[in-house]
Design a protein around this motif. Sequence first.
Motif, PDB file in Angstrom:
ATOM      1  N   ALA A  14       0.832  -1.207   0.000  1.00 10.63           N
ATOM      2  CA  ALA A  14       0.000   0.000   0.000  1.00 10.63           C
ATOM      3  C   ALA A  14       0.866   1.258   0.000  1.00 10.63           C
ATOM      4  N   GLU A  15       1.967   1.238   0.739  1.00 17.91           N
ATOM      5  CA  GLU A  15       2.865   2.397   0.711  1.00 17.91           C
ATOM      6  C   GLU A  15       3.466   2.566  -0.675  1.00 17.91           C
ATOM      7  N   ARG A  19       3.041   5.881  -3.049  1.00 19.50           N
ATOM      8  CA  ARG A  19       4.180   6.614  -3.615  1.00 19.50           C
ATOM      9  C   ARG A  19       3.997   6.851  -5.118  1.00 19.50           C
ATOM     10  N   ILE A  20       3.320   5.919  -5.793  1.00 20.55           N
ATOM     11  CA  ILE A  20       3.086   6.066  -7.228  1.00 20.55           C
ATOM     12  C   ILE A  20       1.907   6.997  -7.496  1.00 20.55           C
ATOM     13  N   ALA A  48      -7.099   8.322   1.624  1.00 19.53           N
ATOM     14  CA  ALA A  48      -6.417   7.080   1.966  1.00 19.53           C
ATOM     15  C   ALA A  48      -6.170   6.269   0.708  1.00 19.53           C
ATOM     16  N   VAL A  49      -5.156   5.411   0.764  1.00 21.53           N
ATOM     17  CA  VAL A  49      -4.863   4.468  -0.308  1.00 21.53           C
ATOM     18  C   VAL A  49      -4.966   3.071   0.281  1.00 21.53           C
ATOM     19  N   VAL A  50      -5.892   2.255  -0.275  1.00 21.97           N
ATOM     20  CA  VAL A  50      -6.162   0.927   0.281  1.00 21.97           C
ATOM     21  C   VAL A  50      -6.315  -0.077  -0.856  1.00 21.97           C
ATOM     22  N   LEU A  79      -4.909   2.175  -9.115  1.00 15.44           N
ATOM     23  CA  LEU A  79      -3.591   1.762  -9.565  1.00 15.44           C
ATOM     24  C   LEU A  79      -3.547   0.240  -9.597  1.00 15.44           C
ATOM     25  N   LEU A  80      -3.008  -0.318 -10.674  1.00 14.13           N
ATOM     26  CA  LEU A  80      -2.783  -1.761 -10.765  1.00 14.13           C
ATOM     27  C   LEU A  80      -1.313  -2.022 -10.462  1.00 14.13           C
TER      28      LEU A  80
END
Length: 306
Positions: A14-15, A19-20, A48-50, A79-80
Motif C-alpha cells: 500500500a505504501e 508513492r506512485i 487514503a490508499v487501500v 492503480l494496478l
Amino acid sequence: MLKLAYLGPEGTFAEEALRILAPEAERLPSANVSAALDAARRGEADGAVVPLENSIEGGIATTLDELARSEPLLITAELLLPVEFSLLARPGKEIGDIKRVISHPAALTQCRGYIARELPDAVPVSAPSTAGAAQEVALPGSPYDAAIAARIAGEHYGLVELAGGIGDRSDTVTRFVRVSRPAPPPAPTGSDRTSLVAFLSDDHPGALLEMLTEFSVRGVNLTRIESRPTGDGIGRYFFHFDFEGHIADARVGEAVSGLHRVCEGVRFLGSYPRADGLAPQIRRGTADADFDEASGWLSRIRGGQV
C-alpha cells in the motif's frame, strides 16, 4: 501538504502504491484498512490508499464492506500494482531454520505452493499486513523465523531476502484505490470506471437480473460484480459493481437512476480514470448524443409534434 493514510506500517505494498499515486503526499501509516479509511473520514488525512481487489484472491472484504457500510468515501483514482513476494529473515537465518512464517493471509494464500514445497514443516501465522509481519520478525526475541513481504519491507526492518519471487503466480496484480471525503468526481477522461453498491429491495426470482438489465439495455459494460453478505441472515447479500464509463455519461447516469428505482438502496462510490487506460466500446444508440436526440423526440411528442 497533502496527507494520505495507508495500510501500514512502512514497507507495505500500500505504501508503494501511495508513492506512485501521490508521490508528493505526506504518508500516514495506519494499523489496518479500517483505520486508514477512518483517518480520511475524521479529517486526520486528506484521503487514503487501500487495496480493493487482487487478481488471485478477488475482492478485499474489509475494503468492500467499509466502503459499503461506513460513512461514505469516494474513489478518485486507481492503480494496478504488480505484486512480488520475498521470504525475509534476520541475518544469519537459513531456509532450513524456518519453523514459523508470518504474513498477511492473502500473501500466505498466494505463496502456499512455495510454502508447501520449500517450507513443509513451517507453521504459517497471519498478520494484519505484510510489512507488519516483517516488523514482527525483526523484533528481538521474535517467535517468528521469517516473513513473507515486499522486498522493500526487508530494507525498512533490516531483514535479508532468503528467496524472491515466491508467489505461485508471477503475474499477480493488486488493484489499489485512492479515496477521499465526498466531493464532485474528477472530470470525465473518456477512459473511466464507475463503482457503486446496490442493495436488493427484497429476495425474489429475477432480482439480480433486474439490476443487470439496467446496465445491459443501456450498453454499460460491467468490469466486476461481487456479492457480500448483509449480515442480516443467510442468503441476504448486497452487490459491488464496477463498470465502464463516468457518472456524467448519459448511459451511466440512466443506468444508475434505474438501479435507484429497483433497489432498496444504491451507494455511489465514485467515477475515476481507469488505470489501464482502456476506453469503452460505445454501442449504437447509447452515446450521449443518442440520449439527447431521444429526449428531444419525446419532448416533441409530448408537445403535440408527431
